[in-house]
Design an enzyme around this catalytic site. Structure first.
Site, PDB file in Angstrom:
ATOM      1  N   ALA A 280       0.800  -1.236   0.000  1.00  0.00           N
ATOM      2  CA  ALA A 280       0.000   0.000   0.000  1.00  0.00           C
ATOM      3  C   ALA A 280       0.826   1.275   0.000  1.00  0.00           C
ATOM      4  CB  ALA A 280      -0.923  -0.007   1.221  1.00  0.00           C
TER       5      ALA A 280
ATOM      6  N   GLY B 156       3.076   3.360  -5.668  1.00  0.00           N
ATOM      7  CA  GLY B 156       2.424   2.977  -6.915  1.00  0.00           C
ATOM      8  C   GLY B 156       0.919   2.813  -6.791  1.00  0.00           C
ATOM      9  N   ILE B 157       0.418   1.737  -7.380  1.00  0.00           N
ATOM     10  CA  ILE B 157      -1.020   1.470  -7.424  1.00  0.00           C
ATOM     11  C   ILE B 157      -1.581   1.294  -6.008  1.00  0.00           C
ATOM     12  CG2 ILE B 157      -2.739  -0.235  -8.164  1.00  0.00           C
ATOM     13  CD1 ILE B 157      -0.856  -0.781 -10.621  1.00  0.00           C
ATOM     14  N   GLY B 158      -0.823   0.621  -5.155  1.00  0.00           N
ATOM     15  CA  GLY B 158      -1.298   0.367  -3.794  1.00  0.00           C
ATOM     16  C   GLY B 158      -1.508   1.656  -3.018  1.00  0.00           C
TER      17      GLY B 158
ATOM     18  N   SER C 127      -1.955  -9.571 -13.693  1.00  0.00           N
ATOM     19  CA  SER C 127      -1.336  -8.803 -14.775  1.00  0.00           C
ATOM     20  C   SER C 127      -1.691  -9.478 -16.085  1.00  0.00           C
ATOM     21  CB  SER C 127       0.183  -8.786 -14.597  1.00  0.00           C
ATOM     22  OG  SER C 127       0.808  -8.400 -15.803  1.00  0.00           O
TER      23      SER C 127
ATOM     24  N   TYR D 166       8.060 -12.945 -13.695  1.00  0.00           N
ATOM     25  CA  TYR D 166       6.926 -12.122 -13.250  1.00  0.00           C
ATOM     26  C   TYR D 166       5.612 -12.659 -13.831  1.00  0.00           C
ATOM     27  CZ  TYR D 166       3.879  -8.022 -12.948  1.00  0.00           C
ATOM     28  OH  TYR D 166       2.822  -7.182 -12.712  1.00  0.00           O
TER      29      TYR D 166
HETATM   30  N1  LIG Z   1       2.280  -1.079 -13.080  1.00  0.00           N
HETATM   31  C1  LIG Z   1       1.654  -1.833 -13.995  1.00  0.00           C
HETATM   32  O1  LIG Z   1       1.579  -1.489 -15.193  1.00  0.00           O
HETATM   33  C2  LIG Z   1       1.030  -3.118 -13.586  1.00  0.00           C
HETATM   34  C3  LIG Z   1       0.435  -3.908 -14.582  1.00  0.00           C
HETATM   35  C4  LIG Z   1      -0.150  -5.111 -14.218  1.00  0.00           C
HETATM   36  C5  LIG Z   1      -0.169  -5.482 -12.891  1.00  0.00           C
HETATM   37  N2  LIG Z   1       0.404  -4.708 -11.950  1.00  0.00           N
HETATM   38  C6  LIG Z   1       0.345  -5.152 -10.558  1.00  0.00           C
HETATM   39  O2  LIG Z   1      -0.100  -4.088  -9.743  1.00  0.00           O
HETATM   40  C7  LIG Z   1       0.370  -4.310  -8.397  1.00  0.00           C
HETATM   41  C8  LIG Z   1       1.018  -3.054  -7.878  1.00  0.00           C
HETATM   42  O3  LIG Z   1       2.211  -2.826  -8.632  1.00  0.00           O
HETATM   43  P1  LIG Z   1       2.766  -1.374  -8.958  1.00  0.00           P
HETATM   44  O4  LIG Z   1       2.841  -1.263 -10.410  1.00  0.00           O
HETATM   45  O5  LIG Z   1       2.049  -0.368  -8.176  1.00  0.00           O
HETATM   46  O6  LIG Z   1       4.294  -1.515  -8.467  1.00  0.00           O
HETATM   47  P2  LIG Z   1       5.069  -0.855  -7.259  1.00  0.00           P
HETATM   48  O7  LIG Z   1       4.886   0.622  -7.262  1.00  0.00           O
HETATM   49  O8  LIG Z   1       6.461  -1.373  -7.341  1.00  0.00           O
HETATM   50  O9  LIG Z   1       4.321  -1.416  -5.976  1.00  0.00           O
HETATM   51  C9  LIG Z   1       4.481  -2.745  -5.569  1.00  0.00           C
HETATM   52  C10 LIG Z   1       4.171  -2.826  -4.103  1.00  0.00           C
HETATM   53  O10 LIG Z   1       4.551  -4.133  -3.623  1.00  0.00           O
HETATM   54  C11 LIG Z   1       5.457  -3.977  -2.543  1.00  0.00           C
HETATM   55  N3  LIG Z   1       6.448  -5.031  -2.497  1.00  0.00           N
HETATM   56  C12 LIG Z   1       7.454  -5.273  -3.375  1.00  0.00           C
HETATM   57  N4  LIG Z   1       8.227  -6.268  -2.931  1.00  0.00           N
HETATM   58  C13 LIG Z   1       7.701  -6.669  -1.750  1.00  0.00           C
HETATM   59  C14 LIG Z   1       8.076  -7.636  -0.799  1.00  0.00           C
HETATM   60  N5  LIG Z   1       9.168  -8.389  -0.945  1.00  0.00           N
HETATM   61  N6  LIG Z   1       7.317  -7.769   0.312  1.00  0.00           N
HETATM   62  C15 LIG Z   1       6.232  -7.002   0.501  1.00  0.00           C
HETATM   63  N7  LIG Z   1       5.834  -6.054  -0.352  1.00  0.00           N
HETATM   64  C16 LIG Z   1       6.576  -5.888  -1.474  1.00  0.00           C
HETATM   65  C17 LIG Z   1       6.146  -2.647  -2.802  1.00  0.00           C
HETATM   66  O11 LIG Z   1       6.749  -2.155  -1.627  1.00  0.00           O
HETATM   67  P3  LIG Z   1       7.980  -1.095  -1.740  1.00  0.00           P
HETATM   68  O12 LIG Z   1       7.443   0.061  -2.531  1.00  0.00           O
HETATM   69  O13 LIG Z   1       8.323  -0.738  -0.350  1.00  0.00           O
HETATM   70  O14 LIG Z   1       9.070  -1.813  -2.476  1.00  0.00           O
HETATM   71  C18 LIG Z   1       4.999  -1.823  -3.286  1.00  0.00           C
HETATM   72  O15 LIG Z   1       4.233  -1.339  -2.217  1.00  0.00           O
HETATM   73  C19 LIG Z   1       1.296  -5.514  -8.470  1.00  0.00           C
HETATM   74  O16 LIG Z   1       0.597  -6.682  -8.115  1.00  0.00           O
HETATM   75  C20 LIG Z   1       1.656  -5.569  -9.940  1.00  0.00           C
HETATM   76  O17 LIG Z   1       2.040  -6.860 -10.340  1.00  0.00           O
HETATM   77  C21 LIG Z   1       1.009  -3.531 -12.259  1.00  0.00           C
END
Ligand SMILES: NC(=O)c1ccc[n+]([C@@H]2O[C@H](COP(=O)([O-])OP(=O)(O)OC[C@H]3O[C@@H](n4cnc5c(N)ncnc54)[C@H](OP(=O)(O)O)[C@@H]3O)[C@@H](O)[C@H]2O)c1
Length: 265
Positions: A10, A13-15, A138, A164
Site C-alpha cells: 500500500a 504505486g497502485i497500492g 497482470s 513475473y
Molecule cells: N504497473 C503496472 O503497469 C502493472 C500492470 C499489471 C499489474 N500490476 C500489478 O499491480 C500491483 C502493484 O504494482 P505497482 O505497479 O504499483 O508496483 P510498485 O509501485 O512497485 O508497488 C508494488 C508494491 O509491492 C510492494 N512489495 C514489493 N516487494 C515486496 C516484498 N518483498 N514484500 C512485501 N511487499 C513488497 C512494494 O513495496 P515497496 O514500494 O516498499 O518496495 C509496493 O508497495 C502488483 O501486483 C503488480 O504486479 C502492475
C-alpha cells in the site's frame, strides 16, 4: 456499513493510490507495506485524514521475500481485526535481473507474488465470511506457461519478465481454484489486471509508459465494489478470459496440490 479492508503493497504505486481511494469507505483500513511505519508517516497521515469519522487505520510491515513474515502478517492482521470484508492482494515485485532463490528455497518472484498472497489469503479466509478477495494480477499472465514441475523456473529459461508473468499466472490460477472452492457463496474471489501504469515495477521490466496510479486505483475500487462475479478475471473493468491454463480445473487442482506440498499445510 463501512468495511474492514486489508490492502497489501500500500505504500507506493497502485497500492498507495488505492489506499487513498478506499480510505473514504473504510471502517477499518489495514495497510501492509514493506517499509517500517516510521518511513511511511506522510502517507499514513494522508490516509487517516481521508477516513470516515470513527474510521481506524492499522499499518503492518512484512517482507514477502521472507515467507515467515507473510505468516507473521496473518497473525498481526488477526490481532487488529476479526473481520475482513475486502482483501486486496496487491503487493508484488518485478523479476530480479538474475534468478534469485530465497532462504526458503523458492524463486523470489514466485514466492513474493504467489506464495505470500496464498499464505495471507489462506490465513485470513475464515475472517472473510461475507466479503471479497481481489488478487491484482497482470495481463502478462496471458502469455505465460505454468511449469508445474518447475515452478521456480530453474530449467525453463529464466528472465525477469518471464518470472513475473509466471508468478501472475500462478496467482490467476489460484484465484480460479479458490473461487471454485470458496468457503461460502457469500465470498467472491476475483483477479484483475489493473492497467498499464507508470510505476517502479513497470519501469523495472518494460520500456513503456503508462497511466497514472490513480487510474488503476479507480479500476481496483470498481472491481472491489462488484458483486456476484465469483471467479471473474477483469481486464481493468471488463470481465475477460484468463489464460486457458488458469481456467482449467485440472491445472488448478495440480497447482493447489503442489502449493500445499510447498507450504506444508
Ligand atoms: N504497473 C503496472 O503497469 C502493472 C500492470 C499489471 C499489474 N500490476 C500489478 O499491480 C500491483 C502493484 O504494482 P505497482 O505497479 O504499483 O508496483 P510498485 O509501485 O512497485 O508497488 C508494488 C508494491 O509491492 C510492494 N512489495 C514489493 N516487494 C515486496 C516484498 N518483498 N514484500 C512485501 N511487499 C513488497 C512494494 O513495496 P515497496 O514500494 O516498499 O518496495 C509496493 O508497495 C502488483 O501486483 C503488480 O504486479 C502492475
Amino acid at each position: 456499513m463501512p468495511s474492514s479492508i486489508v490492502l497489501t503493497g500500500a505504500t507506493t504505486g497502485i497500492g498507495r493510490a488505492t489506499a487513498l481511494r478506499l480510505a473514504g469507505r473504510a471502517g477499518h483500513l489495514v495497510l501492509h507495506g514493506l517499509e517500517p511505519e516510521s518511513r511511511v508517516a506522510d502517507l499514513l497521515g494522508e490516509v487517516r485524514a481521508a477516513l470516515p469519522r470513527g474510521g481506524t487505520l492499522s499499518y503492518l510491515a512484512a517482507d514477502f521475500s521472507q515467507l515467515v513474515e507473510a505468516e507473521r502478517l496473518v497473525s498481526d492482521i488477526r490481532a487488529v481485526t476479526d473481520r475482513v470484508d475486502l482483501l486486496v492482494n496487491n503487493a508484488a515485485r518485478p523479476g530480479p535481473a538474475s534468478r534469485t532463490v530465497t532462504d526458503t528455497g523458492y524463486e523470489v518472484t514466485f514466492q513474493t507474488n504467489y506464495l505470500a498472497p496464498v499464505v495471507l489469503t489462506s490465513g485470513l479466509l475464515d475472517l472473510v465470511t461475507e466479503g471479497r478477495i481481489v488478487n491484482v494480477a497482470s495481463a502478462t499472465h496471458l502469455s505465460a506457461t505454468l511449469h508445474l514441475d518447475d515452478l521456480g523456473l530453474a530449467r525453463h529459461g529464466y528472465s525477469p519478465s518471464t518470472a513475473y508473468a509466471h508468478s501472475k499466472l500462478a496467482l490467476v490460477t489460484y484465484t480460479c481454484w479458490l473461487a471454485a472452492h470458496r468457503p461460502s457463496p457469500s465470498v467472491d474471489v476475483v483477479s484483475v489486471h489493473p492497467g498499464i501504469i507508470a510505476t517502479r515495477l513497470l519501469h523495472a521490466m518494460f520500456s513503456i509508459g503508462g497511466d497514472r496510479p490513480e487510474h488503476a486505483a479507480a479500476n481496483l475500487e470498481y472491481v472491489a465494489s462488484r458483486r456476484d462475479d465469483n471467479g471473474t478475471y477483469y481486464d481493468e473493468r471488463d470481465p475477460a478470459s484468463p489464460n486457458p491454463e488458469a481456467a482449467d480445473p485440472a491445472t488448478q487442482d495440480r497447482l493447489h496440490a503442489v502449493t500445499v506440498d510447498l507450504l506444508a499445510y
